[in-house]
Design an enzyme around this catalytic site. Structure first.
Site, PDB file in Angstrom:
ATOM      1  N   HIS A  53       0.802  -1.222   0.000  1.00 23.30           N
ATOM      2  CA  HIS A  53       0.000   0.000   0.000  1.00 23.30           C
ATOM      3  C   HIS A  53       0.835   1.272   0.000  1.00 23.30           C
ATOM      4  O   HIS A  53       0.291   2.357   0.214  1.00 23.30           O
ATOM      5  CB  HIS A  53      -0.943   0.001   1.200  1.00 23.30           C
ATOM      6  CG  HIS A  53      -1.974  -1.091   1.151  1.00 23.30           C
ATOM      7  ND1 HIS A  53      -2.897  -1.200   0.132  1.00 23.30           N
ATOM      8  CD2 HIS A  53      -2.208  -2.131   1.991  1.00 23.30           C
ATOM      9  CE1 HIS A  53      -3.667  -2.250   0.348  1.00 23.30           C
ATOM     10  NE2 HIS A  53      -3.266  -2.833   1.468  1.00 23.30           N
ATOM     11  N   GLU A 157      -7.756 -12.239   4.919  1.00 25.94           N
ATOM     12  CA  GLU A 157      -8.524 -11.019   4.679  1.00 25.94           C
ATOM     13  C   GLU A 157      -9.667 -11.209   3.689  1.00 25.94           C
ATOM     14  O   GLU A 157     -10.135 -10.243   3.089  1.00 25.94           O
ATOM     15  CB  GLU A 157      -7.588  -9.899   4.207  1.00 25.94           C
ATOM     16  CG  GLU A 157      -6.644 -10.300   3.094  1.00 25.94           C
ATOM     17  CD  GLU A 157      -5.590  -9.238   2.810  1.00 25.94           C
ATOM     18  OE1 GLU A 157      -5.765  -8.085   3.234  1.00 25.94           O
ATOM     19  OE2 GLU A 157      -4.594  -9.562   2.126  1.00 25.94           O
TER      20      GLU A 157
END
Length: 262
Positions: A53, A157
């Site tokens: 990210h 996730e």
């Protein structure tokens, strides 16, 4: 008017006392060796270099790992995806732990572990030309130790990962798993966070499986309240947030105090 806020003097050592057995980490999305080093000297046990990210190249990641040598913090890298070449490069920086996102099946976990292990356990290419320096050793010693002293952690996730959690955790050589609350919430259809009962149930289920396997319970706790809740549930490794949260908050705190000064 008297100041209504207090702050820690610049450059001082943090006074927060961690509970016994608890480790604290921070995530960095900025490609900055200097920031990594600052965090390494700020009381954290791990610094997660986030290539998923953040705009962090492998060159920047290597320099960030180098900047952490000599600090109390261990270098972790979150790779951008489950890729043999990227996992190899991340380990060759000298990082001790690799976090691999979006592991949803046993086969995906096996791929990640294989990429991280030298033969015969895996397919990692031999070439610890730089990692030897981070470990303050030589190439042969590093290669002999790497398979047992580095870890691959799977990020849980997605609902598919919850369904396949037993199979994922059964993979030989896996070093741990992390149930990621915000990603899991989004992938379950909740864009406003993980506080929904369905998400909390999935998190609790995954965490119970991870603990039963003997792995450390790792959590992302981006607010103090989430941190206290995680500690009360037995989590022993907490990532307290990211640079993109802490830097603005610190600046705003300074400005608030400045504004309160008569």
């Amino acid at each position: 008017m008297k100041p209504t806020n207090t702050s820690t003097p610049l450059g001082s050592i943090p006074t927060f006392q961690k509970p016994a057995g608890v480790k604290l980490g921070i995530g960095l999305t900025s490609p900055s060796p200097e920031l990594a080093q600052i965090c390494g000297y700020s009381g954290f046990d791990m610094v997660l270099i986030d290539m998923e990210h953040g705009p962090i190249s492998i060159e920047s990641a290597y320099r960030m790992v180098t900047a952490l040598v000599g600090t109390a913090a261990e270098a972790w890298i979150r790779v951008s995806h489950n890729d043999v070449a990227q996992i190899k490069l991340a380990l060759d920086t000298g990082a001790k732990a690799i976090v691999v996102p979006m592991i949803t099946t046993k086969a995906e976990a096996e791929l990640a572990v294989s990429a991280a292990k030298y033969p015969p356990q895996g397919v990692r290419g031999w070439g610890p030309f730089r990692s030897q320096y981070q470990w303050k050793t030589n190439m042969l010693d590093y290669a002999n130790r790497a398979n047992t002293e580095t870890r691959v952690l799977a990020l849980i996730e997605h609902p598919r990962a919850i369904e396949n959690i037993d199979a994922i955790l059964s993979v030989e050589g896996l070093g741990g798993a992390i149930a990621a609350p915000f990603d899991l919430a989004v992938n379950m259809g909740f864009s406003d966070g993980p506080n929904h009962p369905e998400v909390q149930e999935a998190m609790a289920y995954a965490s119970s499986k991870i603990a039963a396997k003997g792995f450390d319970l790792v959590s992302f706790a981006v607010t103090p309240e989430q941190g206290r809740t995680a500690l009360s549930k037995g989590f022993t490794t907490l990532f307290l947030g990211f640079d993109t949260m802490f830097v603005p908050a610190a600046l705003q705190n300074y400005l608030n105090i400045l504004g309160d000064t008569p």
